[in-house]
Motif scaffolding. Sequence first.
Motif, PDB file in Angstrom:
ATOM      1  N   GLU A 103       0.805  -1.223   0.000  1.00  0.00           N
ATOM      2  CA  GLU A 103       0.000   0.000   0.000  1.00  0.00           C
ATOM      3  C   GLU A 103       0.841   1.278   0.000  1.00  0.00           C
ATOM      4  OE1 GLU A 103      -3.660   1.034   2.769  1.00  0.00           O
ATOM      5  OE2 GLU A 103      -1.784   1.139   3.914  1.00  0.00           O
ATOM      6  N   MET A 104       1.965   1.279   0.677  1.00  0.00           N
ATOM      7  CA  MET A 104       2.688   2.529   0.923  1.00  0.00           C
ATOM      8  C   MET A 104       3.189   3.239  -0.337  1.00  0.00           C
ATOM      9  SD  MET A 104       4.335   1.739   4.646  1.00  0.00           S
ATOM     10  CE  MET A 104       4.593   3.426   5.194  1.00  0.00           C
ATOM     11  N   PRO A 105       3.681   2.552  -1.358  1.00  0.00           N
ATOM     12  CA  PRO A 105       4.031   3.284  -2.588  1.00  0.00           C
ATOM     13  C   PRO A 105       2.815   3.955  -3.228  1.00  0.00           C
ATOM     14  CG  PRO A 105       5.024   1.094  -2.590  1.00  0.00           C
ATOM     15  CD  PRO A 105       4.072   1.147  -1.429  1.00  0.00           C
ATOM     16  N   GLU A 106       1.660   3.295  -3.151  1.00  0.00           N
ATOM     17  CA  GLU A 106       0.418   3.885  -3.668  1.00  0.00           C
ATOM     18  C   GLU A 106       0.062   5.138  -2.869  1.00  0.00           C
ATOM     19  OE1 GLU A 106      -2.128   2.192  -6.126  1.00  0.00           O
ATOM     20  OE2 GLU A 106      -0.086   1.732  -6.752  1.00  0.00           O
ATOM     21  N   MET A 107       0.241   5.062  -1.547  1.00  0.00           N
ATOM     22  CA  MET A 107      -0.043   6.232  -0.702  1.00  0.00           C
ATOM     23  C   MET A 107       0.912   7.368  -1.023  1.00  0.00           C
ATOM     24  SD  MET A 107      -1.329   4.872   3.073  1.00  0.00           S
ATOM     25  CE  MET A 107       0.224   5.157   3.799  1.00  0.00           C
ATOM     26  N   GLN A 108       2.180   7.062  -1.278  1.00  0.00           N
ATOM     27  CA  GLN A 108       3.145   8.117  -1.585  1.00  0.00           C
ATOM     28  C   GLN A 108       2.781   8.813  -2.894  1.00  0.00           C
ATOM     29  OE1 GLN A 108       5.806   9.273   0.399  1.00  0.00           O
ATOM     30  NE2 GLN A 108       5.643  10.942  -1.086  1.00  0.00           N
ATOM     31  N   VAL A 118      -5.447  16.805   1.077  1.00  0.00           N
ATOM     32  CA  VAL A 118      -5.618  15.806   2.133  1.00  0.00           C
ATOM     33  C   VAL A 118      -4.286  15.563   2.832  1.00  0.00           C
ATOM     34  CG1 VAL A 118      -5.177  13.833   0.601  1.00  0.00           C
ATOM     35  CG2 VAL A 118      -6.590  13.496   2.637  1.00  0.00           C
ATOM     36  N   GLU A 119      -4.368  15.206   4.095  1.00  0.00           N
ATOM     37  CA  GLU A 119      -3.170  14.848   4.856  1.00  0.00           C
ATOM     38  C   GLU A 119      -3.204  13.355   5.134  1.00  0.00           C
ATOM     39  OE1 GLU A 119       0.237  15.576   5.669  1.00  0.00           O
ATOM     40  OE2 GLU A 119      -0.759  17.497   5.945  1.00  0.00           O
ATOM     41  N   ILE A 120      -2.123  12.677   4.846  1.00  0.00           N
ATOM     42  CA  ILE A 120      -1.980  11.277   5.248  1.00  0.00           C
ATOM     43  C   ILE A 120      -1.190  11.279   6.552  1.00  0.00           C
ATOM     44  CG2 ILE A 120      -0.907   9.061   4.728  1.00  0.00           C
ATOM     45  CD1 ILE A 120      -1.492   9.554   1.797  1.00  0.00           C
ATOM     46  N   VAL A 121      -1.776  10.693   7.580  1.00  0.00           N
ATOM     47  CA  VAL A 121      -1.105  10.559   8.870  1.00  0.00           C
ATOM     48  C   VAL A 121      -0.919   9.063   9.084  1.00  0.00           C
ATOM     49  CG1 VAL A 121      -1.235  11.008  11.343  1.00  0.00           C
ATOM     50  CG2 VAL A 121      -2.193  12.668   9.719  1.00  0.00           C
ATOM     51  N   ALA A 122       0.327   8.604   8.949  1.00  0.00           N
ATOM     52  CA  ALA A 122       0.634   7.173   9.020  1.00  0.00           C
ATOM     53  C   ALA A 122       1.174   6.848  10.410  1.00  0.00           C
ATOM     54  CB  ALA A 122       1.641   6.807   7.941  1.00  0.00           C
ATOM     55  N   VAL A 123       0.393   6.075  11.169  1.00  0.00           N
ATOM     56  CA  VAL A 123       0.753   5.728  12.544  1.00  0.00           C
ATOM     57  C   VAL A 123       1.425   4.359  12.549  1.00  0.00           C
ATOM     58  CG1 VAL A 123      -0.133   5.308  14.870  1.00  0.00           C
ATOM     59  CG2 VAL A 123      -1.176   7.086  13.439  1.00  0.00           C
ATOM     60  N   ASN A 124       2.711   4.352  12.892  1.00  0.00           N
ATOM     61  CA  ASN A 124       3.466   3.110  12.972  1.00  0.00           C
ATOM     62  C   ASN A 124       3.192   2.444  14.319  1.00  0.00           C
ATOM     63  OD1 ASN A 124       6.220   1.711  13.929  1.00  0.00           O
ATOM     64  ND2 ASN A 124       5.944   1.469  11.737  1.00  0.00           N
ATOM     65  N   GLY A 130      13.693   2.093  15.212  1.00  0.00           N
ATOM     66  CA  GLY A 130      14.766   1.970  14.229  1.00  0.00           C
ATOM     67  C   GLY A 130      14.307   1.270  12.957  1.00  0.00           C
ATOM     68  N   LYS A 131      13.514   0.211  13.108  1.00  0.00           N
ATOM     69  CA  LYS A 131      12.993  -0.508  11.929  1.00  0.00           C
ATOM     70  C   LYS A 131      12.085   0.400  11.108  1.00  0.00           C
ATOM     71  CE  LYS A 131      13.245  -5.266  13.520  1.00  0.00           C
ATOM     72  NZ  LYS A 131      12.500  -6.485  13.824  1.00  0.00           N
ATOM     73  N   ALA A 132      11.224   1.127  11.789  1.00  0.00           N
ATOM     74  CA  ALA A 132      10.312   2.045  11.094  1.00  0.00           C
ATOM     75  C   ALA A 132      11.107   3.123  10.373  1.00  0.00           C
ATOM     76  CB  ALA A 132       9.330   2.668  12.082  1.00  0.00           C
ATOM     77  N   ARG A 133      12.075   3.716  11.065  1.00  0.00           N
ATOM     78  CA  ARG A 133      12.891   4.786  10.481  1.00  0.00           C
ATOM     79  C   ARG A 133      13.655   4.282   9.243  1.00  0.00           C
ATOM     80  NH1 ARG A 133      14.152   9.251  12.622  1.00  0.00           N
ATOM     81  NH2 ARG A 133      13.833   8.558  14.769  1.00  0.00           N
ATOM     82  N   ASN A 139      12.757   3.884   1.552  1.00  0.00           N
ATOM     83  CA  ASN A 139      11.734   4.003   0.511  1.00  0.00           C
ATOM     84  C   ASN A 139      11.368   5.443   0.165  1.00  0.00           C
ATOM     85  OD1 ASN A 139      10.817   1.102  -0.106  1.00  0.00           O
ATOM     86  ND2 ASN A 139      10.925   1.155   2.128  1.00  0.00           N
ATOM     87  N   GLY A 140      11.879   6.402   0.919  1.00  0.00           N
ATOM     88  CA  GLY A 140      11.653   7.809   0.597  1.00  0.00           C
ATOM     89  C   GLY A 140      10.241   8.303   0.798  1.00  0.00           C
ATOM     90  N   TYR A 141       9.519   7.745   1.780  1.00  0.00           N
ATOM     91  CA  TYR A 141       8.157   8.197   2.049  1.00  0.00           C
ATOM     92  C   TYR A 141       8.208   9.541   2.779  1.00  0.00           C
ATOM     93  CZ  TYR A 141       7.054   3.423   0.728  1.00  0.00           C
ATOM     94  OH  TYR A 141       6.954   2.240   0.051  1.00  0.00           O
TER      95      TYR A 141
END
Length: 196
Positions: A103-108, A118-124, A130-133, A139-141
Amino acid sequence: MKQILGIAVIALLAGILIFNFAEKNKEQSAADTDKTAVNISKDPDVKGAAIVSPGKSSIEPGQPAPDFELESLDGDTVRLSDFRGKKVFLNFWASWCGPCRIEMPEMQKFYDEHKDEVEIVAVNTEPNVGKARNFIEENGYTYPILLDKDMKVANQYAIFGLPTTYFIGTDGKIQQEKKVGPMTYEFMTETLHSLE
């Protein structure tokens, strides 16, 4: 011969009795499960369900989106109410989640083209920042990433599967059914136009 026939009839009647008893128990068990099983996708054709603990349910369209405060990946403190007056896609995800990665490339792509609308607020939702970062940087999101390390906000929003997205209007209320599973660019565009 009569004895064998009598034993066979008794065995047959016992078998029928046991079968009926088992079917009745299965029906009662299914009825009990239906009280706690919820089709979280809101799609009547979807197979499977999630078990919801009593009193725990998702936020429905028309209800205010509960406010929360989380730290962003950049170290800033962000509140959901900071986005009041904007349309918001509130997305819950984790870097280990395969459907999230789809999904994330589509969201980007969607965010690049519609960030003025619109604002996308992605809650990890994972405890390892560290893994999230690393995942975001590799991926450059660029949409806002918030960190829900103890899953407090995920629990507040009754998240049972990832990814899950809530759609919030400019009034701060949930305006569409939540989406469980990956969103496509087309789905996001269509949903954006349905929000006020």
